[in-house]
Design a protein around this motif. Structure first.
Motif, mmCIF file in Angstrom:
data_model
loop_
_atom_site.group_PDB
_atom_site.id
_atom_site.type_symbol
_atom_site.label_atom_id
_atom_site.label_comp_id
_atom_site.label_asym_id
_atom_site.label_seq_id
_atom_site.Cartn_x
_atom_site.Cartn_y
_atom_site.Cartn_z
ATOM 1 N N ALA A 176 -2.309 2.217 -2.184
ATOM 2 C CA ALA A 176 -1.555 2.699 -2.146
ATOM 3 C C ALA A 176 -2.688 4.064 -1.604
ATOM 4 C CB ALA A 176 -1.089 3.202 -2.769
ATOM 5 N N GLN A 231 14.746 8.865 3.040
ATOM 6 C CA GLN A 231 13.659 9.299 2.747
ATOM 7 C C GLN A 231 13.394 11.205 3.178
ATOM 8 O OE1 GLN A 231 12.878 7.931 0.137
ATOM 9 N NE2 GLN A 231 11.513 10.282 -0.514
ATOM 10 N N PRO A 238 6.025 8.658 -3.327
ATOM 11 C CA PRO A 238 6.863 7.460 -3.771
ATOM 12 C C PRO A 238 6.917 5.739 -2.384
ATOM 13 C CG PRO A 238 8.403 8.896 -4.966
ATOM 14 C CD PRO A 238 6.594 9.053 -4.563
ATOM 15 N N LEU A 239 6.597 6.658 -1.325
ATOM 16 C CA LEU A 239 6.817 5.991 -0.252
ATOM 17 C C LEU A 239 5.500 5.212 0.098
ATOM 18 C CD1 LEU A 239 7.980 4.881 2.773
ATOM 19 C CD2 LEU A 239 7.559 6.682 3.469
ATOM 20 N N THR A 245 9.195 3.388 7.065
ATOM 21 C CA THR A 245 9.502 3.191 6.267
ATOM 22 C C THR A 245 8.915 1.841 5.944
ATOM 23 O OG1 THR A 245 11.384 2.246 7.530
ATOM 24 C CG2 THR A 245 11.663 4.978 6.905
ATOM 25 N N VAL A 246 9.610 0.870 4.794
ATOM 26 C CA VAL A 246 9.213 -0.238 4.309
ATOM 27 C C VAL A 246 9.431 -1.071 5.799
ATOM 28 C CG1 VAL A 246 9.675 -2.154 2.444
ATOM 29 C CG2 VAL A 246 9.287 0.632 2.128
ATOM 30 N N LYS A 271 3.145 -8.077 -0.460
ATOM 31 C CA LYS A 271 4.310 -9.152 -1.239
ATOM 32 C C LYS A 271 3.943 -10.216 -0.065
ATOM 33 C CE LYS A 271 7.755 -7.284 -4.498
ATOM 34 N NZ LYS A 271 8.534 -6.437 -4.243
ATOM 35 N N VAL A 289 3.160 -1.966 -2.019
ATOM 36 C CA VAL A 289 3.647 -3.006 -2.993
ATOM 37 C C VAL A 289 4.399 -3.914 -1.964
ATOM 38 C CG1 VAL A 289 5.834 -3.468 -4.495
ATOM 39 C CG2 VAL A 289 4.014 -1.609 -4.589
ATOM 40 N N GLU A 290 5.323 -3.645 -1.473
ATOM 41 C CA GLU A 290 6.036 -4.641 0.064
ATOM 42 C C GLU A 290 5.355 -5.415 1.298
ATOM 43 O OE1 GLU A 290 8.998 -4.914 -0.748
ATOM 44 O OE2 GLU A 290 8.743 -4.164 -2.681
ATOM 45 N N ILE A 326 3.532 4.282 -2.587
ATOM 46 C CA ILE A 326 3.142 3.350 -2.970
ATOM 47 C C ILE A 326 4.204 2.063 -2.940
ATOM 48 C CG2 ILE A 326 3.743 2.123 -5.223
ATOM 49 C CD1 ILE A 326 3.189 5.652 -6.182
ATOM 50 N N GLU A 327 5.542 2.451 -2.602
ATOM 51 C CA GLU A 327 6.364 1.323 -2.086
ATOM 52 C C GLU A 327 6.160 0.703 -0.767
ATOM 53 O OE1 GLU A 327 11.766 1.144 -1.074
ATOM 54 O OE2 GLU A 327 10.401 3.101 -1.493
ATOM 55 N N LEU A 328 5.400 1.004 0.081
ATOM 56 C CA LEU A 328 4.604 0.499 1.510
ATOM 57 C C LEU A 328 3.566 -0.633 0.971
ATOM 58 C CD1 LEU A 328 4.620 3.149 4.380
ATOM 59 C CD2 LEU A 328 5.362 1.316 4.164
#
Length: 288
Positions: A188, A110, A170-171, A202-203, A181, A177-178, A173-175
């Motif tokens: 976020a 990233q 974006p990072l 990172t995720v 899960k 979301v994952e 949001i990705e963090l």
């Protein structure tokens, strides 16, 4: 270790004949074994202290349980199943640490994408600005007093529309979301998630921290973002592994004795050797 599995059927198959006080001694000794992640002391009186056995029936129960379920070796009382569980825990912990370190040392894609995008954006902006200046017609007219009085005022330039609010990275949001899960309650806008994104976490690194958290917490207990924070900080700045106490291993005991000028006598048991060292240490403290 803060947690270990207790198989009821196996326990009562092997220890169902114990009395109530012997059951208590056995469970307290096992708890001490797993907390220390090391064999119990060879001296029974030290084991009594660990099991908080004060009265003779309690001390007798500790001695009986040690002889029944443990094996005395040079470094203390061993319990085979506890040794296997501790070894499995340490192996799992070491694998998680190696995997996390590999993730931290990997190139941050990233960051590279952002670094590559910035120069291109700057070049495009400079080219557009230069082209606009090149196509602009220079004004060579000289304004006089008379023409200034009759000239129309220059048109009012419309104000630029206000920039829209910055979008969430974006990072971030990705963090969020994952992590959701895998059962971590966060969004976020969570301060921890925003902090991790700013730090470049990172995720995959966050998921590694979740694995470490699951090893530390009882099974089924929820994990929060705040609980993950010190784990991620520890993974980013690992602490050096402390040296084990001198009484935990024969090698450490011998090294301690050598530093005090105390050598093991021929045929001397490790427990006796440790007791001489312990007395020497007490003497040093008293003299200090």
């Amino acid at each position: 270790m803060n947690y270990y599995e207790h198989h009821l059927s196996d326990y009562f198959k092997d220890a169902g004949h114990l009395s109530m006080i012997e059951h208590g001694a056995y469970r307290l000794l096992l708890d001490a074994y797993y907390i220390r992640e090391a064999p119990l002391p060879a001296e029974i009186k030290e084991c009594c202290k660990l099991a908080r056995a004060s009265y003779k029936p309690e001390r007798d129960a500790v001695a009986y349980v040690l002889r029944e379920f443990f094996k005395l070796r040079a470094d203390g009382w061993h319990q085979d199943r506890a040794d296997r569980e501790i070894e499995r825990y340490k192996d799992k912990q070491a694998k998680a640490k190696r995997s996390a370190e590999a993730r931290w040392n990997a190139p941050k894609k990233q960051t590279e994408r952002n670094a590559n995008a910035s120069p291109n954006a700057s070049r495009n902006a400079m080219r557009t600005h230069s082209e606009g200046n090149a196509h602009q017609t220079p004004d060579t007219k000289h304004q006089t007093k008379s023409s200034a009085s009759t000239a129309e005022p220059p048109p009012v330039q419309p104000k630029a529309a206000p920039s829209p609010p910055a979008k969430v990275a974006p990072l971030v949001i990705e963090l969020a979301v994952e992590l959701r899960k895998v059962g971590v309650a966060c969004t976020a806008s969570h301060p921890r998630v925003l902090e991790w994104a700013a730090q470049g976490v990172t995720v995959q690194q966050a998921l590694e921290a979740v694995q470490v958290a699951r090893m530390r917490k009882p099974e089924g207990e929820p994990i929060s973002a705040n609980y993950l924070a010190p784990i991620i900080a520890e993974m980013r700045n690992p602490k050096p592994t402390p040296e084990p106490p001198w009484w935990n291993t024969p090698e450490a005991t011998i090294a301690k004795g050598e530093s005090l000028g105390i050598r093991a006598k021929p045929g001397e048991q490790m427990a006796e050797y440790r007791e001489r060292i312990r007395e020497a240490v007490k003497g040093q403290r008293a003299a200090a």
